[in-house]
Design a protein around this motif. Structure first.
Motif, PDB file in Angstrom:
ATOM      1  N   SER A 160      34.546  45.869  43.573  1.00 45.31           N
ATOM      2  CA  SER A 160      35.502  46.946  43.468  1.00 45.31           C
ATOM      3  C   SER A 160      36.938  46.456  43.590  1.00 45.31           C
ATOM      4  CB  SER A 160      35.226  47.991  44.551  1.00 45.31           C
ATOM      5  OG  SER A 160      35.310  47.425  45.825  1.00 45.31           O
ATOM      6  N   GLN A 161      37.148  45.328  44.249  1.00 43.67           N
ATOM      7  CA  GLN A 161      38.483  44.822  44.443  1.00 43.67           C
ATOM      8  C   GLN A 161      38.836  43.834  43.346  1.00 43.67           C
ATOM      9  OE1 GLN A 161      38.058  43.311  48.488  1.00 43.67           O
ATOM     10  NE2 GLN A 161      39.662  44.727  49.101  1.00 43.67           N
ATOM     11  N   GLN A 162      40.154  43.783  43.011  1.00 41.14           N
ATOM     12  CA  GLN A 162      40.611  42.765  42.082  1.00 41.14           C
ATOM     13  C   GLN A 162      40.505  41.413  42.761  1.00 41.14           C
ATOM     14  OE1 GLN A 162      41.404  43.242  39.076  1.00 41.14           O
ATOM     15  NE2 GLN A 162      42.334  41.321  38.427  1.00 41.14           N
ATOM     16  N   PRO A 163      39.722  40.467  42.237  1.00 44.18           N
ATOM     17  CA  PRO A 163      39.432  39.257  42.981  1.00 44.18           C
ATOM     18  C   PRO A 163      40.510  38.197  42.885  1.00 44.18           C
ATOM     19  CG  PRO A 163      38.230  39.236  40.915  1.00 44.18           C
ATOM     20  CD  PRO A 163      38.951  40.551  40.993  1.00 44.18           C
ATOM     21  N   TYR A 164      41.504  38.367  42.031  1.00 42.91           N
ATOM     22  CA  TYR A 164      42.540  37.369  41.909  1.00 42.91           C
ATOM     23  C   TYR A 164      43.831  38.038  41.513  1.00 42.91           C
ATOM     24  CZ  TYR A 164      41.466  37.904  36.961  1.00 42.91           C
ATOM     25  OH  TYR A 164      41.254  38.432  35.730  1.00 42.91           O
TER      26      TYR A 164
ATOM     27  N   ASP B 130      30.350  36.263  40.257  1.00 42.61           N
ATOM     28  CA  ASP B 130      31.238  37.033  39.398  1.00 42.61           C
ATOM     29  C   ASP B 130      31.803  36.099  38.331  1.00 42.61           C
ATOM     30  OD1 ASP B 130      33.508  38.285  38.235  1.00 42.61           O
ATOM     31  OD2 ASP B 130      33.655  39.619  39.950  1.00 42.61           O
ATOM     32  N   PRO B 131      31.420  36.259  37.057  1.00 43.33           N
ATOM     33  CA  PRO B 131      31.871  35.336  36.012  1.00 43.33           C
ATOM     34  C   PRO B 131      33.388  35.298  35.868  1.00 43.33           C
ATOM     35  CG  PRO B 131      30.102  36.752  35.200  1.00 43.33           C
ATOM     36  CD  PRO B 131      30.517  37.297  36.534  1.00 43.33           C
ATOM     37  N   THR B 132      34.058  36.429  36.080  1.00 40.99           N
ATOM     38  CA  THR B 132      35.510  36.459  35.945  1.00 40.99           C
ATOM     39  C   THR B 132      36.175  35.601  37.013  1.00 40.99           C
ATOM     40  OG1 THR B 132      35.412  38.689  35.016  1.00 40.99           O
ATOM     41  CG2 THR B 132      37.536  37.953  35.869  1.00 40.99           C
TER      42      THR B 132
ATOM     43  N   VAL C 103      38.317  32.109  36.227  1.00 40.52           N
ATOM     44  CA  VAL C 103      39.718  31.931  36.612  1.00 40.52           C
ATOM     45  C   VAL C 103      39.880  30.750  37.567  1.00 40.52           C
ATOM     46  CG1 VAL C 103      41.655  32.998  37.829  1.00 40.52           C
ATOM     47  CG2 VAL C 103      40.319  34.332  36.197  1.00 40.52           C
ATOM     48  N   VAL C 104      39.030  30.664  38.579  1.00 35.70           N
ATOM     49  CA  VAL C 104      39.108  29.563  39.536  1.00 35.70           C
ATOM     50  C   VAL C 104      38.895  28.230  38.837  1.00 35.70           C
ATOM     51  CG1 VAL C 104      38.007  28.523  41.546  1.00 35.70           C
ATOM     52  CG2 VAL C 104      38.458  30.980  41.516  1.00 35.70           C
TER      53      VAL C 104
ATOM     54  N   GLY D 144      26.118  30.249  39.551  1.00 31.44           N
ATOM     55  CA  GLY D 144      26.193  31.671  39.830  1.00 31.44           C
ATOM     56  C   GLY D 144      25.362  32.121  41.012  1.00 31.44           C
ATOM     57  N   ASP D 145      24.580  31.211  41.605  1.00 29.66           N
ATOM     58  CA  ASP D 145      23.785  31.575  42.776  1.00 29.66           C
ATOM     59  C   ASP D 145      23.495  30.330  43.602  1.00 29.66           C
ATOM     60  OD1 ASP D 145      21.518  30.215  41.611  1.00 29.66           O
ATOM     61  OD2 ASP D 145      21.078  32.033  40.453  1.00 29.66           O
TER      62      ASP D 145
END
Length: 307
Positions: free
Chosen positions: A2-6, A46-48, A52-53, A68-69
């Motif tokens: 729910s939060q913007q991660p970056y 989270d792929p996004t 980005v990272v 991813g896990d």
């Protein structure tokens, strides 16, 4: 999530895209001497966030593997041992804490943990299982890159960097460290220290008898001018658990009332060197007098919290 991660890199709320969809501008290199390129394992479901990272790390010159896990992360780490792991706490199935434990069980590796949880206990738990640092979501990828490079700088020399001249491996109070071998011993027995615990012990050994505030230790040992001081508190507590004869009554790494911590190599002569009077030591390393520990480590006197 729910939060913007970056942190968005453009006013439109989306990072400017190149051929790969990654941010177009190069991130800052951080401190004056950037560490040598490293292999970094990014673990996030989270792929996004992972994209980005990874983009920022690659543009800084690092080689990035992505998982991813937890099982995929452990498999990749077994095939190509990373120099550092960026690890999400909230993973499906096997959570980040268990992944961190298993990674550390296979050998020392720096870990920067990502967490969407704001609860201090979750962050401290991540540090206590061996994470060297944590970044809370939503986060700026620029800040994450600075944290990654700070950890790498402590464990891998920058290109052309010369190690500081020393008279010899520091030792005192039955403790000794060998910076070149990253090896620490107590009375000749090797200690199982994390990378940050080793750095903290080496710093204390080089400055016996001097009191340091937690922000000073963060600056001198971690190389940060900002950050959550509970990081220092947790690492001091973990270090005491490994170097003290009685961690409940620390004699070597002493709490200095109103200041911070002091390493006293004479503390093992039977004197109780802790600065707790009429009480016990609080969670943040402060002395609790005549009461109990309140929320956040503050002293509670007369039935109410004072800090």
């Amino acid at each position: 999530m729910s939060q913007q991660p970056y942190e968005p890199a453009s006013p439109g709320g989306r990072p400017p895209e190149g051929s790969s969809g990654r941010p177009a501008e190069a991130p800052p290199s951080g401190s004056p001497a950037a560490p040598a390129p490293a292999r970094v394992l990014v673990v996030d479901d989270d792929p996004t966030v992972a994209e980005v990272v990874a983009g920022y790390l690659e543009r800084a010159g690092h080689v990035v593997d992505r998982a991813g896990d937890g099982p995929a992360a452990l498999e990749l780490a077994g095939a190509h041992r990373p120099d550092l792991v960026v690890l999400d706490l909230m993973l499906p199935g096997m959570d980040g804490l268990e992944v961190c434990r298993r990674l550390r069980g296979a050998g020392p590796v720096p870990v920067v943990m990502l967490t969407a949880r704001g609860d201090e206990d979750d962050r401290i738990l991540g540090l206590e299982v061996g994470a060297d640092d944590y970044v809370t979501k939503p986060f700026s990828p620029r800040e994450l890159l600075l944290r990654v490079e700070s950890v790498l700088r402590r464990t891998r020399p920058a290109p052309g960097a010369r190690p500081p001249a020393e008279a010899g491996p520091p030792s005192a109070g039955g403790l000794a460290v060998d910076p070149a071998a990253r090896r620490a011993t107590k009375d000749g027995t090797e200690l199982a220290l994390t990378l940050r615990e080793f750095d903290l012990l080496a710093f204390f050994l080089r400055h016996p008898g001097r009191a340091f505030a937690r922000d000073e230790l963060m600056r001198e040992v971690w190389g940060w001018d900002f950050g959550d001081l509970s990081t220092v508190t947790v690492h001091v507590r973990r270090l005491r658990g490994k170097v003290e004869d009685d961690p409940a009554r620390p004699a070597l790494v002493q709490t200095v009332w109103g200041v911070g911590y002091r390493f006293d190599p004479a503390g093992r002569d039977g004197r109780d060197g802790s600065a707790v009077r009429g009480g016990r030591e609080g969670r943040d390393g402060s002395a609790v007098r005549g009461g109990r520990e309140g929320h956040g480590g503050s002293a509670v006197r007369g039935g109410r919290e004072t800090g």
